[in-house]
Design a protein around this motif. Structure first.
Motif, PDB file in Angstrom:
ATOM      1  N   GLU A 251     -34.613 -59.408 -35.810  1.00  0.00           N
ATOM      2  CA  GLU A 251     -35.898 -59.067 -35.205  1.00  0.00           C
ATOM      3  C   GLU A 251     -36.863 -60.234 -35.395  1.00  0.00           C
TER       4      GLU A 251
ATOM      5  N   SER B  11     -25.951 -54.537 -38.021  1.00  0.00           N
ATOM      6  CA  SER B  11     -26.794 -55.719 -38.150  1.00  0.00           C
ATOM      7  C   SER B  11     -28.084 -55.535 -37.374  1.00  0.00           C
ATOM      8  N   ASN B  12     -29.092 -56.333 -37.754  1.00  0.00           N
ATOM      9  CA  ASN B  12     -30.385 -56.283 -37.083  1.00  0.00           C
ATOM     10  C   ASN B  12     -31.030 -57.663 -37.155  1.00  0.00           C
TER      11      ASN B  12
ATOM     12  N   GLN C 229     -35.424 -58.199 -30.358  1.00  0.00           N
ATOM     13  CA  GLN C 229     -34.591 -57.484 -31.320  1.00  0.00           C
ATOM     14  C   GLN C 229     -33.162 -57.400 -30.807  1.00  0.00           C
ATOM     15  N   LYS C 230     -32.220 -57.685 -31.708  1.00  0.00           N
ATOM     16  CA  LYS C 230     -30.791 -57.502 -31.435  1.00  0.00           C
ATOM     17  C   LYS C 230     -30.269 -56.549 -32.487  1.00  0.00           C
ATOM     18  N   LEU C 231     -29.842 -55.362 -32.031  1.00  0.00           N
ATOM     19  CA  LEU C 231     -29.497 -54.294 -32.952  1.00  0.00           C
ATOM     20  C   LEU C 231     -28.071 -53.827 -32.694  1.00  0.00           C
ATOM     21  N   ASN C 232     -27.308 -53.717 -33.777  1.00  0.00           N
ATOM     22  CA  ASN C 232     -25.952 -53.180 -33.739  1.00  0.00           C
ATOM     23  C   ASN C 232     -25.922 -51.996 -34.697  1.00  0.00           C
ATOM     24  N   SER C 233     -25.873 -50.772 -34.178  1.00  0.00           N
ATOM     25  CA  SER C 233     -26.063 -49.583 -35.008  1.00  0.00           C
ATOM     26  C   SER C 233     -24.910 -48.603 -34.854  1.00  0.00           C
TER      27      SER C 233
ATOM     28  N   LYS D 137     -25.022 -51.223 -28.997  1.00  0.00           N
ATOM     29  CA  LYS D 137     -25.654 -52.542 -29.089  1.00  0.00           C
ATOM     30  C   LYS D 137     -26.878 -52.587 -28.184  1.00  0.00           C
TER      31      LYS D 137
END
Length: 384
Positions: free
Chosen positions: A139, A136-137, A157-161, A187
Motif C-alpha cells: 500500500e 500479502s499487502n 494497493q495490491k492485495l492478496n487475501s 487478488k
C-alpha cells in the motif's frame, strides 16, 4: 489493546515500541421451527444452523522516528482463528463429506515508512506472510497540499487475501447448503486519486480484480434458493468517478455528490448502479437573538436501475441475480435540526415522497425499502 512506548518524548529522534492485541468471538445463528421448501430438501423438519468463529490477533512493532528522514517501523503480525461447527457431514457410505472446522495461524512480517517534506506526505506499507499461506499487502499513499485551495492525494494497493470462510466451509440442515471448497486467493490491484479544491472535490478509482468470489443461485429462479459459492476465473475491472461540492450562498447551501461507476465483467458477477446522486438543499440561521442555531432542508437520493444482489438469510450473504432490477426511484427526505446551548433537537421525515412515486422501491430484489417514516429526538450534553 493498542499501546505504544516512546523512549524519549522530548526528542524528535527516538525509538518506539508498539503493540496491538485483539480477541473476538462471534457466531451466526439461523433458526426455523418448520423447514421452508424455498431452500430445498432438509435433513430435519426444523432448522438450527450455528456458525462459530474465534480470532486472536497480535502485532508487535519497533520503529524509529526522525525529524529529517521520516518514520520507519517493522512489525510482526500473528493471526490465529478457528471457524467451526459442532457436527460433521457424511456421504452415503460413511466418509466425511464436509468437515466441522477450519483453523489456521498466519504470521506475517512487514514494514512501514512515512516521509514528511513541507506540504508532502508519503507512506509505504509492505506486509507478507512467512507461513504457508500466500497473503500479502502493498500500500502506497501520497498526499500533496499545494496551498489552501488545492490538495492532491494518490493511493495504490495490491492485495492478496484469503477467501472469506463462508465460501470455503458451510454446514446446514438444508441438504444443498453444505460444502467444503479449496478456492484460490482473491487478488486486487487498486488505484485511487483525489483532488480537493475550493471549486470541486473529485475522486477516482480503478480496480482490477482476479479470482473474484461470489454467491449465485444455481436454480435461476428468484422464488427457489439454491445458493452456492463460485470463483470467477476472468479478470474484472471496476472504475468510478465521484464529484462533490457544497455551494453556499447567503444563508442557503447546496451540497451535491455525483458518482459514476462502470464494471467490465463478462460473467456479470459484480453489479453496481451506473449513476448515484445525493443532493441536499438547506437553510442555516441563528434565531432568537442567536440563542438558537437552526438548519432545515431537503435531501434527494437517486440511483439508476441495476441487477442488485439479493439477500439470502440462511447464509447471511448477498448473491448474484439477473431476474429483477431495482432502482430508478427518487427518495426525498425533509429535516430540521436545532441547537440551543448543549441541547440538539432533530426531526427527519424520511422518504416522504413514497406515496407520490408509487410503492415500487426495494433495498434488495426481495426486500422492500421502507416508506414514509418520521424520526425525531433530542440530545442533551449536561457537561461541555
Amino acid at each position: 489493546i493498542d499501546h505504544s512506548f516512546k523512549f524519549n518524548k522530548s526528542n524528535p529522534n527516538s525509538l518506539l515500541f508498539t503493540h496491538q492485541f485483539n480477541h473476538e468471538y462471534k457466531f451466526f445463528n439461523f433458526e426455523q421451527t418448520i423447514a421452508n421448501d424455498r431452500f430445498g430438501d432438509s435433513y430435519s423438519s426444523s432448522i438450527n444452523n450455528k456458525t462459530r468463529y474465534n480470532h486472536f490477533y497480535n502485532k508487535i512493532g519497533v520503529g524509529f522516528t526522525t525529524k529529517k528522514y521520516g518514520d520507519v517501523s517493522f512489525f510482526i503480525e500473528d493471526d490465529v482463528y478457528n471457524y467451526f461447527y459442532k457436527s460433521l457431514v457424511f456421504d452415503t457410505v460413511g466418509n466425511t463429506l464436509v468437515p466441522n472446522a477450519i483453523n489456521d495461524r498466519i504470521t506475517s512480517l512487514g514494514g512501514n515508512y512515512t516521509y514528511y517534506a513541507n506540504n508532502l506526505k508519503a507512506n509505504l506499507l509492505l506486509s507478507n506472510s512467512i507461513t504457508d499461506q500466500s497473503v500479502s499487502n502493498i500500500e502506497a499513499t501520497l498526499n500533496y497540499k499545494l496551498n489552501e485551495d488545492y490538495e492532491f492525494q494518490f493511493k495504490y494497493q495490491k492485495l492478496n487475501s484469503l477467501p472469506n470462510l463462508n465460501y470455503t466451509l458451510y454446514q446446514s440442515n438444508y441438504v444443498d447448503y453444505n460444502w467444503f471448497n479449496n478456492f484460490k486467493n482473491e487478488k486486487r490491484n487498486q488505484f485511487q486519486f483525489t483532488i480537493l479544491s475550493k471549486w470541486l472535490n473529485l475522486e477516482g478509482q480503478y480496480s482490477i480484480l482476479d479470482d473474484y468470489l461470489y454467491f449465485d443461485n444455481i436454480t435461476n429462479d428468484i422464488e427457489k434458493l439454491t445458493v452456492k459459492p463460485f470463483q470467477n476465473n476472468n479478470t474484472i475491472t471496476y472504475a468510478a468517478v465521484k464529484a462533490s461540492k457544497d455551494i453556499k450562498f447567503w444563508k442557503f447551501g447546496l451540497d451535491n455528490t455525483l458518482l459514476y461507476q462502470n464494471v467490465e465483467n463478462s460473467d456479470k458477477t459484480l453489479n453496481v448502479p451506473q449513476l448515484v446522486t445525493r443532493n441536499s438543499l438547506y437553510f442555516s440561521e441563528h434565531v432568537f437573538k442567536k440563542a438558537m442555531f437552526i438548519q432545515t432542508g431537503i435531501v434527494f437520493n437517486y440511483f439508476t436501475e441495476y441487477y442488485a444482489n439479493d439477500y439470502n438469510p440462511l447464509l447471511g450473504e448477498f448473491y448474484v441475480q439477473s431476474e429483477r432490477k431495482i432502482g430508478g426511484f427518487p427518495m426525498i427526505d425533509f429535516f430540521i435540526n436545532a441547537k440551543v446551548r448543549q441541547a440538539r433537537i432533530f426531526l427527519k421525515a424520511e422518504h416522504f415522497n413514497s406515496a407520490m412515486t408509487g410503492y415500487n422501491f426495494y433495498s434488495a430484489p426481495n426486500y422492500p425499502y421502507r416508506d414514509f417514516i418520521v424520526r425525531f429526538g433530542i440530545v442533551w450534553n449536561f457537561f461541555q
